[in-house]
Design a protein around this motif. Structure first.
Motif, PDB file in Angstrom:
ATOM      1  N   GLU A  82      -8.759  -7.128   5.306  1.00  8.57           N
ATOM      2  CA  GLU A  82      -9.235  -8.117   4.328  1.00  8.57           C
ATOM      3  C   GLU A  82      -8.601  -7.890   2.955  1.00  8.57           C
ATOM      4  O   GLU A  82      -8.297  -8.844   2.233  1.00  8.57           O
ATOM      5  CB  GLU A  82     -10.756  -8.078   4.247  1.00  8.57           C
ATOM      6  CG  GLU A  82     -11.430  -8.633   5.496  1.00  8.57           C
ATOM      7  CD  GLU A  82     -12.931  -8.485   5.470  1.00  8.57           C
ATOM      8  OE1 GLU A  82     -13.440  -7.814   4.525  1.00  8.57           O
ATOM      9  OE2 GLU A  82     -13.603  -9.010   6.369  1.00  8.57           O
TER      10      GLU A  82
ATOM     11  N   LEU B 226      -5.354  -9.669   2.395  1.00 10.08           N
ATOM     12  CA  LEU B 226      -5.378 -11.097   2.102  1.00 10.08           C
ATOM     13  C   LEU B 226      -5.514 -11.251   0.590  1.00 10.08           C
ATOM     14  O   LEU B 226      -6.544 -10.929   0.010  1.00 10.08           O
ATOM     15  CB  LEU B 226      -6.540 -11.771   2.823  1.00 10.08           C
ATOM     16  CG  LEU B 226      -6.519 -11.680   4.356  1.00 10.08           C
ATOM     17  CD1 LEU B 226      -7.754 -12.352   4.935  1.00 10.08           C
ATOM     18  CD2 LEU B 226      -5.258 -12.312   4.921  1.00 10.08           C
TER      19      LEU B 226
ATOM     20  N   THR C   1      -9.977 -13.499  16.326  1.00 11.51           N
ATOM     21  CA  THR C   1      -9.939 -14.013  14.963  1.00 11.51           C
ATOM     22  C   THR C   1     -10.304 -15.490  14.981  1.00 11.51           C
ATOM     23  O   THR C   1     -10.238 -16.153  16.011  1.00 11.51           O
ATOM     24  CB  THR C   1      -8.552 -13.838  14.315  1.00 11.51           C
ATOM     25  OG1 THR C   1      -7.566 -14.505  15.118  1.00 11.51           O
ATOM     26  CG2 THR C   1      -8.193 -12.375  14.164  1.00 11.51           C
TER      27      THR C   1
ATOM     28  N   ARG D 146     -12.174 -16.127   7.909  1.00 13.84           N
ATOM     29  CA  ARG D 146     -11.858 -14.696   7.992  1.00 13.84           C
ATOM     30  C   ARG D 146     -12.568 -13.985   9.141  1.00 13.84           C
ATOM     31  O   ARG D 146     -12.857 -12.777   9.049  1.00 13.84           O
ATOM     32  CB  ARG D 146     -12.161 -13.986   6.669  1.00 13.84           C
ATOM     33  CG  ARG D 146     -11.283 -14.443   5.516  1.00 13.84           C
ATOM     34  CD  ARG D 146     -11.369 -13.495   4.337  1.00 13.84           C
ATOM     35  NE  ARG D 146     -10.429 -13.874   3.295  1.00 13.84           N
ATOM     36  CZ  ARG D 146     -10.155 -13.124   2.231  1.00 13.84           C
ATOM     37  NH1 ARG D 146     -10.761 -11.962   2.077  1.00 13.84           N
ATOM     38  NH2 ARG D 146      -9.278 -13.534   1.331  1.00 13.84           N
TER      39      ARG D 146
ATOM     40  N   THR E 146      -6.795 -16.427   5.420  1.00 11.37           N
ATOM     41  CA  THR E 146      -7.577 -16.025   6.578  1.00 11.37           C
ATOM     42  C   THR E 146      -6.657 -15.473   7.660  1.00 11.37           C
ATOM     43  O   THR E 146      -5.438 -15.412   7.492  1.00 11.37           O
ATOM     44  CB  THR E 146      -8.384 -17.226   7.114  1.00 11.37           C
ATOM     45  OG1 THR E 146      -9.270 -16.771   8.141  1.00 11.37           O
ATOM     46  CG2 THR E 146      -7.470 -18.305   7.673  1.00 11.37           C
TER      47      THR E 146
ATOM     48  N   THR F  27      -1.485 -14.335   9.376  1.00 10.13           N
ATOM     49  CA  THR F  27      -2.329 -14.851   8.307  1.00 10.13           C
ATOM     50  C   THR F  27      -1.745 -16.179   7.817  1.00 10.13           C
ATOM     51  O   THR F  27      -0.703 -16.613   8.297  1.00 10.13           O
ATOM     52  CB  THR F  27      -2.405 -13.873   7.106  1.00 10.13           C
ATOM     53  OG1 THR F  27      -1.183 -13.937   6.360  1.00 10.13           O
ATOM     54  CG2 THR F  27      -2.648 -12.447   7.566  1.00 10.13           C
TER      55      THR F  27
END
Length: 263
Positions: A190, A193, A166, A170, A199, A216
């Motif tokens: 995704e 989020l 990561t 993102r 991100t 995150t």
């Protein structure tokens, strides 16, 4: 059963606070100006102490600075072995009482350091550069296999034969067959989020379940069942980027701790 704990401002921050007797688990905590990383295996902890090198901690024993690389920027450990990356992007493998100097990662666009290292189940090593890609070393031959990555990479995790990265904007990548690909659970991750500015952060693989945990900066941590590519969301009462995740199995329950940088 899984229980998620939050530790604001980081894990094991006492390791930088000066030598202390009777620290957590009976460890004597060393005086270190800056701890770049901590790894544990075989009942010991290993601290990447920057210019102070690699420091080994064992319960009830004084901290021991291991000879070898003069600077320790990233560290990973498994039973009987420790790997360290130094400021020159060179990998060093420690087995027993002997060091093996490994290959040097290529320089990225900005001469970046190695951000993270991780062992494979077979004893190979993955090393992650911020801008220079991900590099695999088999631990024996003096050469690396590099996989190019787009963007700024920060975190690395190995789950069996699967490798995950990561980073900023993102970035969520799985390395497969020598190239960077989009993992099957990426869409679900995704969608978890909630806002555009959120991100992905720290990565951790549970030895008990084999699940991948993803931090995150949106008050939540994601738990991924890699066999089903299924994402479970854990909401947390914590602000900031989750930069560290670790866990342990206690009395049949899996406890997961996260460290976050408060905003």
């Amino acid at each position: 059963m899984r229980r998620v704990m939050t530790l604001v401002a980081g894990l094991l921050c006492a390791a930088t606070a000066g030598a202390q007797e009777g620290g957590p688990g009976g460890f004597v905590l060393p005086e270190v100006r800056w701890a770049n990383g901590i790894a544990g295996a075989g009942g010991q902890l290993f601290v990447a102490g920057g210019n102070e090198g690699l420091i080994a901690l064992a319960p009830g024993q004084a901290p021991r600075r291991l000879t070898g690389p003069r600077a320790a920027i990233a560290v990973a450990a498994r039973e009987g072995a420790v790997v360290v990356a130094d400021r020159d992007r060179t990998l060093h493998l420690f087995r027993g009482e002997a060091w093996t100097r490994g290959p040097r990662a290529p320089e990225g666009r900005f001469g970046d350091d190695i951000e993270a290292v991780a062992f494979t189940a077979e004893g190979g090593v993955w090393a992650l550069s911020r801008y220079g890609g991900a590099h695999f070393w088999d631990g024996r031959r003096p050469r690396l296999r590099t996989v190019a990555l787009e963007g700024e990479a920060k975190h690395l995790a190995v789950a069996g034969e699967r490798v995950f990265v990561t980073g900023r904007d993102r970035m969520l990548v799985e390395i497969r067959d020598g190239r960077a690909t989009r993992p099957g659970f990426a869409d679900a991750a995704e969608q978890a989020l909630a806002r555009d500015y959120q991100t992905f952060g720290a990565l951790w693989v549970s030895p008990a379940s084999g699940h991948l945990w993803i931090g995150t900066n949106g008050r939540r941590v994601l738990e991924v069942d890699l066999e089903a590519d299924r994402v479970r969301v854990h909401d947390l009462p914590v602000f900031g980027q989750i930069g560290a995740i670790a866990g342990a199995s206690v009395d049949g329950a899996e406890w997961v701790g996260v460290g976050a940088q408060s905003e």
